[in-house]
Design a protein around this motif. Structure first.
Motif, mmCIF file in Angstrom:
data_model
loop_
_atom_site.group_PDB
_atom_site.id
_atom_site.type_symbol
_atom_site.label_atom_id
_atom_site.label_comp_id
_atom_site.label_asym_id
_atom_site.label_seq_id
_atom_site.Cartn_x
_atom_site.Cartn_y
_atom_site.Cartn_z
ATOM 1 N N ALA A 72 27.192 78.315 25.076
ATOM 2 C CA ALA A 72 26.583 77.029 24.735
ATOM 3 C C ALA A 72 27.410 76.300 23.683
ATOM 4 O O ALA A 72 28.159 76.900 22.902
ATOM 5 C CB ALA A 72 25.165 77.267 24.207
ATOM 6 N N GLU A 73 27.269 74.983 23.649
ATOM 7 C CA GLU A 73 27.912 74.209 22.597
ATOM 8 C C GLU A 73 27.385 74.673 21.248
ATOM 9 O O GLU A 73 26.199 74.922 21.073
ATOM 10 C CB GLU A 73 27.638 72.720 22.797
ATOM 11 C CG GLU A 73 28.343 72.129 23.999
ATOM 12 C CD GLU A 73 28.209 70.611 24.053
ATOM 13 O OE1 GLU A 73 27.843 70.018 23.006
ATOM 14 O OE2 GLU A 73 28.457 70.038 25.125
ATOM 15 N N CYS A 75 28.480 77.465 20.045
ATOM 16 C CA CYS A 75 28.690 78.919 20.077
ATOM 17 C C CYS A 75 30.083 79.267 20.598
ATOM 18 O O CYS A 75 30.369 80.429 20.868
ATOM 19 C CB CYS A 75 27.640 79.587 20.950
ATOM 20 S SG CYS A 75 25.945 79.240 20.446
ATOM 21 N N ARG A 76 30.917 78.262 20.786
ATOM 22 C CA ARG A 76 32.276 78.480 21.274
ATOM 23 C C ARG A 76 33.244 78.498 20.090
ATOM 24 O O ARG A 76 32.974 77.931 19.035
ATOM 25 C CB ARG A 76 32.671 77.368 22.257
ATOM 26 C CG ARG A 76 31.678 77.211 23.409
ATOM 27 C CD ARG A 76 31.954 75.992 24.252
ATOM 28 N NE ARG A 76 30.929 75.817 25.269
ATOM 29 C CZ ARG A 76 30.915 74.826 26.163
ATOM 30 N NH1 ARG A 76 31.873 73.906 26.155
ATOM 31 N NH2 ARG A 76 29.938 74.760 27.043
ATOM 32 N N TYR A 264 24.465 85.714 25.784
ATOM 33 C CA TYR A 264 24.914 84.340 25.600
ATOM 34 C C TYR A 264 26.305 84.055 26.161
ATOM 35 O O TYR A 264 26.916 83.045 25.806
ATOM 36 C CB TYR A 264 24.893 83.993 24.108
ATOM 37 C CG TYR A 264 23.528 84.134 23.487
ATOM 38 C CD1 TYR A 264 22.514 83.214 23.740
ATOM 39 C CD2 TYR A 264 23.237 85.219 22.648
ATOM 40 C CE1 TYR A 264 21.251 83.351 23.178
ATOM 41 C CE2 TYR A 264 21.977 85.359 22.074
ATOM 42 C CZ TYR A 264 20.989 84.425 22.346
ATOM 43 O OH TYR A 264 19.744 84.563 21.776
ATOM 44 N N ALA A 306 23.740 80.804 18.019
ATOM 45 C CA ALA A 306 22.972 81.050 19.238
ATOM 46 C C ALA A 306 21.522 81.375 18.916
ATOM 47 O O ALA A 306 20.591 80.841 19.526
ATOM 48 C CB ALA A 306 23.615 82.180 20.043
ATOM 49 N N ALA A 310 20.820 77.157 19.489
ATOM 50 C CA ALA A 310 21.792 76.667 20.463
ATOM 51 C C ALA A 310 21.794 77.494 21.740
ATOM 52 O O ALA A 310 22.108 76.985 22.823
ATOM 53 C CB ALA A 310 23.192 76.654 19.839
ATOM 54 N N GLY A 311 21.438 78.769 21.616
ATOM 55 C CA GLY A 311 21.578 79.656 22.756
ATOM 56 C C GLY A 311 20.430 79.662 23.743
ATOM 57 O O GLY A 311 20.624 79.963 24.927
ATOM 58 N N TRP A 314 20.626 77.645 26.971
ATOM 59 C CA TRP A 314 21.681 78.261 27.803
ATOM 60 C C TRP A 314 21.117 79.468 28.538
ATOM 61 O O TRP A 314 21.335 79.635 29.747
ATOM 62 C CB TRP A 314 22.850 78.669 26.914
ATOM 63 C CG TRP A 314 24.085 79.122 27.633
ATOM 64 C CD1 TRP A 314 25.177 78.385 27.943
ATOM 65 C CD2 TRP A 314 24.350 80.449 28.124
ATOM 66 N NE1 TRP A 314 26.110 79.149 28.600
ATOM 67 C CE2 TRP A 314 25.629 80.422 28.727
ATOM 68 C CE3 TRP A 314 23.643 81.645 28.127
ATOM 69 C CZ2 TRP A 314 26.208 81.541 29.319
ATOM 70 C CZ3 TRP A 314 24.202 82.767 28.711
ATOM 71 C CH2 TRP A 314 25.476 82.717 29.298
#
Length: 409
Positions: A72-73, A75-76, A264, A306, A310-311, A314
């Motif tokens: 997910a954005e 988390c990269r 994730y 995450a 954020a996760g 996703w």
């Protein structure tokens, strides 16, 4: 019961006198010899590709448990920088950043219903490293760990690497009831048995261990004072039923194993965590300190993002996509749909010729599909495992179709 090696001598392990790990008639290795433990561990667990597929296209990689989806954005790796995260390239504390451990304790405690504090959590360099450290900390050389077979393949190697004995218990393919499962484990238990391992949702079959089974199994483990290594890495991917945490049923005996890789889509980050009794987590921390010291700092920041919101979207989207692909693969292959996880484990004995499974794997590879051989997961010479999330959906469907064609020949 699986054959066991002959051991000679006795040694002190802490305050315990146990069987020596030196094989009979074998001196300790000297240069250039390699230790027996290293020789006993597989260097690879998946099928390879001897020749290019006839089509010339890259093979469909159904052999490895992974996802085609990027994290997910937020988390990269490109979402993290030293301006926002000072010290990103420095060591973290050995057991993980305190704020991550606190958040894990909160989330895990809520999910399993066991009040959990920071000292009952350790962040590890992936669930694989966490399980290996657990074995090192809690299983003495020469002792036995019972594995609910078929099993995630790397656990047997981790046990051997620390001079203990993995014992295959074919519970997932032979037991029909909770009572059968307990009886199956009991047949393999000896005075050397100190721990059991199982995973749910199940890698490689796609089964789900329900509450009745886990209550019976954890009661049996507690009765015999066994550690429980409960591999819960696919807890977010249940399609039929509910995930039951073994730690909720036997918190004093259970090391609960979790993975940001599987949850994730962060396999390359190598970040997971363990939750369990504080004394056990403390022992595991001592092992981790002397192996890899701490998990990657950037990976921990991504993991915290995450868990902080954020996760979850996703995961919800991935679960829907995974479930659809699993149902499709099962239907094409003539198997029951997976209840969870990302795998199926078909028996291909009906199409094997005099070359056996190796011949089948070679033909399949030349046709453009890689699958994992059954013996990597225990005593299953006529099975293969496929992961239905390791490539984009169109490629998965193409690979499953090729596998189905070979299973009908």
């Amino acid at each position: 019961m699986a054959d066991e090696p002959a051991w000679s001598g006795r040694v002190m392990y802490g305050s315990l006198l146990i069987d020596s790990i030196q094989p009979e008639c074998r001196a300790m290795p000297k240069h250039p010899a390699i230790s027996p433990a290293a020789q006993a561990v597989r260097g690879a667990v998946y099928s390879g590709l001897a020749r290019k597929p006839a089509s010339g296209r890259p093979p469909v990689p159904l052999h490895v448990g992974d996802t085609w989806m990027d994290p997910a954005e937020g988390c990269r790796m490109q979402d993290l920088n030293v301006d926002d995260y000072p010290g990103l390239h420095r060591y973290s504390p050995v057991p993980g950043y305190p704020e991550l451990r606190d958040r894990i304790a909160e989330v895990h405690g809520r999910r399993c219903g066991v009040a959990t504090g920071r000292e009952q959590v350790i962040v590890t360099a992936g669930a694989t490293a966490g399980l290996a450290a657990s074995v090192s900390a809690l299983v003495a050389p020469g002792e036995d760990v019972l594995l609910a077979a078929p099993y995630w393949p790397l656990i047997a190697g981790s046990i051997r690497a620390f001079h203990a004995n993995p014992i295959d218990v074919p519970v997932m393919t032979e037991a029909e009831t909770a009572g059968d499962a307990v009886a199956c484990f009991e047949r393999y238990r000896t005075e050397k048995t100190v721990a059991v391992y199982w995973n749910t949702p199940h890698n490689p079959t796609g089964r789900l261990l329900d509450r009745e089974w886990l209550v019976a199994l954890t009661d049996w483990a507690r009765e015999h004072d066994l550690w429980i290594f409960s591999d819960d890495v696919y807890e977010d991917y249940v399609y039929d039923g509910e995930h039951v945490h073994s730690r909720a049923l036997a918190p004093d005996n259970t090391i609960s194993v979790h993975s940001f890789s599987k949850a994730y889509g962060m396999a390359g980050n190598r970040c997971g965590y363990l939750a369990g009794p504080e004394n056990a987590i403390g022992a595991i921390k001592r092992i981790v300190t002397n192996i890899n010291y701490s998990a990657c700092s950037a990976s921990q920041r991504a993991a915290l993002n995450a868990l902080n919101g954020a996760g979850q979207p996703w995961v919800d989207a991935a679960r829907e996509k995974y479930a659809e692909l699993g149902r499709h693969a099962a239907e094409v292959l003539g198997l029951p749909p997976p209840r969870g996880g990302t795998f199926l484990f078909p028996d291909v004995s009906g199409v094997l010729d005099e070359r056996g499974l190796d011949g089948f794997l070679g033909d399949l590879a030349e046709a453009g599909v890689l699958v994992a051989p059954g013996p990597s997961f225990g005593p299953y010479p006529n099975h293969v495992r496929l992961c239905f999330t390791a490539a984009p959906p169109d490629e998965i469907r193409r690979g499953v179709g090729i596998l189905a064609d070979h299973m009908r020949r």
